[in-house]
Scaffold this active site. Structure first.
Site, PDB file in Angstrom:
ATOM      1  N   TYR A 178     -17.056   2.762   8.426  1.00  0.00           N
ATOM      2  CA  TYR A 178     -15.596   2.845   8.386  1.00  0.00           C
ATOM      3  C   TYR A 178     -15.044   3.403   9.690  1.00  0.00           C
ATOM      4  O   TYR A 178     -14.149   2.816  10.312  1.00  0.00           O
ATOM      5  CB  TYR A 178     -15.146   3.711   7.210  1.00  0.00           C
ATOM      6  CG  TYR A 178     -13.662   3.969   7.201  1.00  0.00           C
ATOM      7  CD1 TYR A 178     -12.757   2.935   6.991  1.00  0.00           C
ATOM      8  CD2 TYR A 178     -13.150   5.249   7.430  1.00  0.00           C
ATOM      9  CE1 TYR A 178     -11.388   3.160   6.998  1.00  0.00           C
ATOM     10  CE2 TYR A 178     -11.788   5.486   7.435  1.00  0.00           C
ATOM     11  CZ  TYR A 178     -10.913   4.446   7.221  1.00  0.00           C
ATOM     12  OH  TYR A 178      -9.560   4.673   7.240  1.00  0.00           O
TER      13      TYR A 178
ATOM     14  N   ASP B 193      -2.227 -13.953   5.522  1.00  0.00           N
ATOM     15  CA  ASP B 193      -3.578 -13.470   5.224  1.00  0.00           C
ATOM     16  C   ASP B 193      -4.246 -13.147   6.558  1.00  0.00           C
ATOM     17  O   ASP B 193      -4.368 -14.020   7.424  1.00  0.00           O
ATOM     18  CB  ASP B 193      -4.354 -14.556   4.475  1.00  0.00           C
ATOM     19  CG  ASP B 193      -5.735 -14.095   4.026  1.00  0.00           C
ATOM     20  OD1 ASP B 193      -6.241 -13.088   4.566  1.00  0.00           O
ATOM     21  OD2 ASP B 193      -6.306 -14.749   3.152  1.00  0.00           O
TER      22      ASP B 193
ATOM     23  N   GLY C  76       0.814  -1.214   0.000  1.00  0.00           N
ATOM     24  CA  GLY C  76       0.000   0.000   0.000  1.00  0.00           C
ATOM     25  C   GLY C  76       0.847   1.263   0.000  1.00  0.00           C
ATOM     26  O   GLY C  76       2.079   1.220  -0.029  1.00  0.00           O
TER      27      GLY C  76
ATOM     28  N   LEU D 100       1.341   3.668   2.372  1.00  0.00           N
ATOM     29  CA  LEU D 100       2.175   3.855   3.552  1.00  0.00           C
ATOM     30  C   LEU D 100       3.215   2.753   3.679  1.00  0.00           C
ATOM     31  O   LEU D 100       4.395   3.028   3.956  1.00  0.00           O
ATOM     32  CB  LEU D 100       1.305   3.913   4.810  1.00  0.00           C
ATOM     33  CG  LEU D 100       2.043   4.085   6.129  1.00  0.00           C
ATOM     34  CD1 LEU D 100       2.933   5.322   6.117  1.00  0.00           C
ATOM     35  CD2 LEU D 100       1.050   4.153   7.293  1.00  0.00           C
TER      36      LEU D 100
ATOM     37  N   ALA E 240      -5.632  -2.348   5.993  1.00  0.00           N
ATOM     38  CA  ALA E 240      -6.926  -1.808   6.426  1.00  0.00           C
ATOM     39  C   ALA E 240      -7.948  -1.948   5.312  1.00  0.00           C
ATOM     40  O   ALA E 240      -7.607  -2.037   4.136  1.00  0.00           O
ATOM     41  CB  ALA E 240      -6.796  -0.346   6.824  1.00  0.00           C
TER      42      ALA E 240
END
Length: 289
Positions: free
Chosen positions: A124, A34, A10, A12, A58
């Site tokens: 979220y 996973d 990702g 970050l 996330a």
């Protein structure tokens, strides 16, 4: 230190890899670790024996969280709790990330402190807040929760089809008129800057468990951010402010969600103003413009 990095593909995670100096980083792919398989995570942690577990994974597609709340809870809360418990078992620090969306923003016009009371408005934000509580409960002596806001980085956010900045550059290049929310105030944050601050934080001798806010300094609306993108690159496109009352896609988003960095600042860790970070990102990513 030996770091176990989860979510290295990702925005970050990629910048943490790029900006790391001096640490041994192990970054397993999803085929090896996973988060839906706690046994896999346990096997990796017990085999690697890290000093720090950095969890950058996330479920952060906000509209999709509304459609798939179970998956959002599994990734943003249950998996976080499992990793925190494993870190406590291993005697490692656990660092995980949360969001400005744990706050509601109604009537707020000064940046949120780490101690301010959360009030999420959508699934979220609810799952991110649940993840914070889960991490701190499972590893109270070694859990660090870092809240941040408006991330953009080289790798883009795959679940969102890229990042906000790159998307607005693409719109402007295509000659599209851009309508952008003028009422939602945020602190856009470069993952390059954030990753450097995170590495500085975990290296600090006075690091303590708890919640930290790390964002680029200053604040702006999404409209103002878009104007800054277009003007910095000298792109010829119209940017129009739109007040949607915090509603996007039928869900509520915080009108004001700027975060104040008080805990990390006490350790001498700050991020530069958002305009400086944005300018560097744009000139580096789009040198031909």
């Amino acid at each position: 230190m030996k770091l176990l990095l989860i979510g290295a593909t990702g925005q970050l995670g990629g910048d943490l890899l790029r900006n790391n100096t001096g640490h041994e980083i192990y970054a397993p792919g999803r085929d090896e670790l996973d988060l839906a398989r706690p046994d896999q995570a346990a096997a990796v942690v017990r085999r690697q024996k890290p000093d720090v577990i950095l969890n950058c994974a996330a479920f952060h597609n906000v509209p999709l969280c509304e459609e798939q709340p179970d998956q959002a809870f599994l990734t943003n809360c249950v998996a976080v709790r499992n990793l925190a418990a494993l870190s406590a078992e291993a005697g490692a620090w656990f660092v995980t990330f949360s969001s400005d969306y744990v706050f509601g923003g109604d009537g707020k016009r000064t940046p949120y402190l780490e101690e301010d009371r959360p009030a999420p408005l959508q699934i979220y934000g609810i799952t991110r807040l649940a993840g914070e509580h889960a991490a701190l409960a499972a590893a109270p002596q070694r859990a660090v929760v870092i809240r941040t806001c408006g991330l953009y980085g080289r790798s883009g956010a795959r679940s969102k089809g890229g990042n906000f900045v790159d998307g607005r550059v693409a719109d402007a290049r295509a000659g599209r008129r851009i309508e952008m929310a003028s009422e939602q105030i945020v602190a856009p944050t470069s993952t390059d800057d954030l990753s450097r601050a995170v590495l500085e934080l975990i290296e600090h001798p006075r690091l303590a468990p708890g919640i930290y806010h790390l964002v680029n300094e200053g604040e702006c609306s999404w409209y103002e951010l878009t104007r800054a993108i277009v003007e910095t690159l000298g792109l010829n496109t119209e940017v129009a402010p739109v007040d949607r009352g915090g509603l996007t896609g039928g869900m509520r988003r915080p009108i004001y969600s700027v975060l104040a960095n008080t805990h990390a600042r006490k350790l001498g860790i700050t991020l530069r103003p958002w305009r400086d970070a944005l300018s560097d990102y744009l000139h580096d990513k789009f040198p031909e413009v």
